[in-house]
Design a protein around this motif. Sequence first.
Motif, short mmCIF file in Angstrom:
data_model
loop_
_atom_site.label_atom_id
_atom_site.label_comp_id
_atom_site.label_asym_id
_atom_site.label_seq_id
_atom_site.Cartn_x
_atom_site.Cartn_y
_atom_site.Cartn_z
N GLN A 1 1.29 15.57 -8.14
CA GLN A 1 1.53 16.31 -6.91
C GLN A 1 1.45 15.35 -5.74
OE1 GLN A 1 2.38 20.35 -7.90
NE2 GLN A 1 2.27 19.45 -5.86
N GLY A 2 2.03 15.75 -4.63
CA GLY A 2 1.97 14.93 -3.42
C GLY A 2 2.99 15.42 -2.41
N ALA B 1 5.99 10.91 -1.78
CA ALA B 1 4.74 10.31 -2.26
C ALA B 1 4.96 9.43 -3.49
CB ALA B 1 3.70 11.39 -2.58
N GLY B 2 6.07 9.67 -4.22
CA GLY B 2 6.39 8.77 -5.32
C GLY B 2 6.25 9.35 -6.71
N LYS B 3 6.44 10.64 -6.84
CA LYS B 3 6.31 11.25 -8.17
C LYS B 3 7.37 10.70 -9.12
CE LYS B 3 6.53 15.18 -5.99
NZ LYS B 3 6.21 14.71 -4.62
N VAL C 1 -7.52 11.48 -6.43
CA VAL C 1 -6.74 11.14 -5.24
C VAL C 1 -6.29 9.68 -5.38
CG1 VAL C 1 -6.76 10.90 -2.73
CG2 VAL C 1 -8.02 12.77 -3.82
N ILE C 2 -4.99 9.46 -5.43
CA ILE C 2 -4.43 8.13 -5.68
C ILE C 2 -3.89 7.54 -4.37
CG2 ILE C 2 -2.77 6.82 -7.07
CD1 ILE C 2 -4.72 8.51 -8.77
N PRO C 3 -4.54 6.52 -3.80
CA PRO C 3 -3.96 5.87 -2.62
C PRO C 3 -2.56 5.37 -2.96
CG PRO C 3 -6.23 5.14 -2.97
CD PRO C 3 -5.83 5.91 -4.19
N ALA C 4 -1.54 5.84 -2.23
CA ALA C 4 -0.16 5.64 -2.70
C ALA C 4 0.79 5.03 -1.67
CB ALA C 4 0.40 6.99 -3.18
N ASP C 5 0.26 4.50 -0.56
CA ASP C 5 1.16 3.79 0.35
C ASP C 5 1.75 2.58 -0.35
OD1 ASP C 5 0.64 5.63 2.32
OD2 ASP C 5 0.04 4.16 3.82
N ASN D 1 1.09 3.02 -9.11
CA ASN D 1 1.48 2.97 -10.51
C ASN D 1 0.36 2.45 -11.39
OD1 ASN D 1 4.00 3.81 -9.60
ND2 ASN D 1 4.85 1.74 -9.59
N LEU D 2 -0.31 1.40 -10.94
CA LEU D 2 -1.42 0.83 -11.71
C LEU D 2 -2.54 1.84 -11.91
CD1 LEU D 2 -1.81 -2.77 -10.26
CD2 LEU D 2 -1.24 -2.20 -12.62
#
Length: 279
Positions: free
Chosen positions: A75-76, A80-82, A238-242, A248-249
């Motif tokens: 989700q995002g 956000a990059g799903k 919660v994945i920091p995604a900037d 991805n990692l």
Amino acid sequence: MAKRKQLDDFRVPFFNGGKADKGFSFADFDPRAKPFSTGAKQADRERLIAYAAQLDEMQERLHAQRRERVLLVLQGMDTAGKDGTIRAVFHEVDPLGLRIATFRAPTLTETAHDFLWRVHQQAPAAGELTIFNRSHYEDVLVPRVRGELRADEIERRYAHIRHFEALLADSGTAILKCFLHISKDEQRERLQARIDDATKHWKFDLADIDARHQWDDYQAAYVDALAATSTEHAPWYVIPADSKSHRNLMVAALLLRLFESLKLQYPPAKESLQGITIS
């Protein structure tokens, strides 16, 4: 020296005692952070390649056993990059046992049923790794922001989701839920990039701008939804995604840890095949 971040530092506190953790906030998570990055792009790429190979082997064991199930929820906010996460993390995974379910606005048939009806049909079968690209959470987040649900209805939907995910877990489904956390500035740059590149116009919808204008409302809705539905059997992270490579990692590392906890093995050898020689 600052303490090195651990994966569980990014886990949303578990829902407990009939109440969500009111202390949970996105303010505690910097979307620009890269705690699981090596700091070198090439090293990160090599690490993700190694993770992808391990995921392929783990998924093959899952598919061979046909007993457990794995569900990854992504989700995002828009951009956000799903999609990007799926492409980058699962490019080595055999599609034979991998399935991706995408949840868009419900159809007339779907809205004629309860909001989880269409979702349960997409739950992973035995031996499957299923990825929800958006999910049942859309049916709480969107109507809440649009003012289409009363507060008591929202709480009931949270409860239905908890029970639904408990049912999946009790039936042998291991669940991991990731919120891809980007900043408003990063979203602006990604949306603008889609407008500036004609080959990306197909990814852009004017409704994305409307949703951006409701950024604060969606952020508040996500905080409440995550706090009300993060449980021991279906945790939220919660994945920091900037940073796309960091995103991805981290998703790959979390999923690998979940697979390892299942202790998957290949089915035992068949005695009936011992000594057979193919001519």
